[in-house]
Design an enzyme around this catalytic site. Structure first.
Site, PDB file in Angstrom:
ATOM      1  N   ASP A  72       0.833  -1.199   0.000  1.00  0.00           N
ATOM      2  CA  ASP A  72       0.000   0.000   0.000  1.00  0.00           C
ATOM      3  C   ASP A  72       0.869   1.252   0.000  1.00  0.00           C
ATOM      4  O   ASP A  72       1.496   1.589   1.002  1.00  0.00           O
ATOM      5  CB  ASP A  72      -0.902  -0.009   1.237  1.00  0.00           C
ATOM      6  CG  ASP A  72      -1.832   1.183   1.293  1.00  0.00           C
ATOM      7  OD1 ASP A  72      -2.925   1.116   0.720  1.00  0.00           O
ATOM      8  OD2 ASP A  72      -1.447   2.210   1.901  1.00  0.00           O
ATOM      9  N   TYR A  82       3.389   9.571  -0.244  1.00  0.00           N
ATOM     10  CA  TYR A  82       4.420   8.848   0.503  1.00  0.00           C
ATOM     11  C   TYR A  82       5.795   9.016  -0.129  1.00  0.00           C
ATOM     12  O   TYR A  82       6.812   8.804   0.527  1.00  0.00           O
ATOM     13  CB  TYR A  82       4.102   7.346   0.578  1.00  0.00           C
ATOM     14  CG  TYR A  82       2.840   6.971   1.313  1.00  0.00           C
ATOM     15  CD1 TYR A  82       2.089   7.908   2.018  1.00  0.00           C
ATOM     16  CD2 TYR A  82       2.391   5.659   1.303  1.00  0.00           C
ATOM     17  CE1 TYR A  82       0.926   7.552   2.673  1.00  0.00           C
ATOM     18  CE2 TYR A  82       1.223   5.284   1.964  1.00  0.00           C
ATOM     19  CZ  TYR A  82       0.495   6.240   2.638  1.00  0.00           C
ATOM     20  OH  TYR A  82      -0.650   5.871   3.290  1.00  0.00           O
ATOM     21  N   LYS A 135      -2.477   5.971  -4.195  1.00  0.00           N
ATOM     22  CA  LYS A 135      -3.519   6.949  -3.893  1.00  0.00           C
ATOM     23  C   LYS A 135      -3.218   8.298  -4.532  1.00  0.00           C
ATOM     24  O   LYS A 135      -2.056   8.709  -4.637  1.00  0.00           O
ATOM     25  CB  LYS A 135      -3.653   7.127  -2.377  1.00  0.00           C
ATOM     26  CG  LYS A 135      -3.810   5.831  -1.611  1.00  0.00           C
ATOM     27  CD  LYS A 135      -3.870   6.080  -0.118  1.00  0.00           C
ATOM     28  CE  LYS A 135      -3.666   4.782   0.647  1.00  0.00           C
ATOM     29  NZ  LYS A 135      -2.247   4.385   0.693  1.00  0.00           N
ATOM     30  N   HIS A 175      -7.142   9.874  -1.861  1.00  0.00           N
ATOM     31  CA  HIS A 175      -6.515   9.765  -0.542  1.00  0.00           C
ATOM     32  C   HIS A 175      -7.247  10.554   0.549  1.00  0.00           C
ATOM     33  O   HIS A 175      -7.250  10.171   1.714  1.00  0.00           O
ATOM     34  CB  HIS A 175      -5.060  10.253  -0.638  1.00  0.00           C
ATOM     35  CG  HIS A 175      -4.175   9.705   0.436  1.00  0.00           C
ATOM     36  ND1 HIS A 175      -2.808   9.659   0.314  1.00  0.00           N
ATOM     37  CD2 HIS A 175      -4.435   9.172   1.660  1.00  0.00           C
ATOM     38  CE1 HIS A 175      -2.276   9.126   1.400  1.00  0.00           C
ATOM     39  NE2 HIS A 175      -3.254   8.826   2.233  1.00  0.00           N
TER      40      HIS A 175
END
Length: 293
Positions: free
Chosen positions: A53, A58, A87, A119
């Protein structure tokens, strides 16, 4: 649970697309740096994880893609054997959604993403009360629907949506969301959201299962862990997956990654499940989306 051949060697849940999603995946929040990602992905694949994920915010999509390209052959696996989630970042909400999703695809170096989520219900740069937020969400969803139709996003969904956000989406979408990913643990059982997901056939998925580490020292969690001779983390993750809620524990430590995978060979009693669920008080350790219009 019956497994498909497309992803995972462990228990999975069905999505409304007909695909199956592993109950256990590696959460990659704050996992950065090529070597750190490579080590975590290597340990995860060895421990039986088949889901990963990531997210645009990120900053590790490219590192995940490179790690999988290098490591999948080591384990006799192909791209089809893993389930990849990413996302859409809040900065791409609205007009930038297609470009943002295609950038994720490019960064991962993949022809498709198994699951792509919006997100956050808000938009970067806009106040949570700004009434442009609903329009931006709708525009993002239409973009994801288009890429889903093209096969570039095998399933689409949302993260951090409230019951109101979900009901608005269900009232306007052409393609139903496959997944809602939100904070979920014994202190935040999300009863209303889970009912909404059940009503609309949406898979409810957990993040922050360990309460950012704070739940690992909760007296009730420790008592249950002692009863089963398991770690507090294993008990918290088991509490979720025993309710068919997929989990995404994050760790960069191979030993912890292995420990977090050992949650399918024991069962919590109804009484102990109830003790943990009774801790619910609507407490969030992460952001609260309820103010986003």
């Amino acid at each position: 649970m019956k497994m498909s051949s497309s992803a995972s060697t462990g228990p999975s849940v069905p999505l409304n697309t007909g695909a199956r999603m592993p109950l256990l995946g590696l959460g990659m929040y704050k996992l950065c740096g090529g070597e750190a990602v490579l080590q975590a992905v290597d340990a995860s694949l060895a421990a039986g994880y088949r889901a990963f994920d990531s997210a645009a915010v990120y900053g590790n999509e490219a590192e995940l893609g490179r790690a999988l390209k290098e490591l999948l052959p080591k384990y006799g696996l192909t791209r089809e054997d893993v389930f990849i989630t990413s996302k859409l970042g809040p900065k791409d909400q609205g007009e930038g959604a297609i470009e943002g999703a295609l950038h994720s695809l490019s960064s991962l170096g993949m022809e498709y993403i198994d699951l792509y989520l919006i997100h956050w219900p808000g938009t970067r740069g806009l106040d949570v009360t700004d009434h442009r937020n609903p329009g931006n969400r709708a525009q993002s969803w239409a973009a994801l629907e288009e890429l889903h139709t093209q096969g570039k996003l095998k399933a689409i969904g949302v993260s951090n949506y409230t019951p109101a956000h979900m009901k608005a989406l269900m009232g306007s979408c052409k393609t139903r969301p496959a997944v809602l990913q939100v904070e979920f643990h014994p202190l935040e059982c999300q009863t209303t959201l889970r009912s909404v997901c059940e009503e609309f056939g949406v898979c409810f998925q957990a993040y922050t299962s360990l309460g950012r580490g704070e739940l690992l020292t909760d007296p009730q969690v420790l008592q249950v862990a002692q009863t089963y001779q398991r770690t507090p983390a294993q008990v918290l993750l088991r509490w979720a997956v025993q309710q068919d809620v997929p989990v995404l524990p994050k760790s960069s430590t191979p030993e912890r990654i292995r420990e977090n995978a050992n949650i399918f060979d024991f069962t919590l009693s109804d009484g102990d499940m109830g003790k943990l669920s009774a801790l619910d008080r609507g407490h969030k350790f992460c952001w609260d989306p309820s103010q986003v219009v």
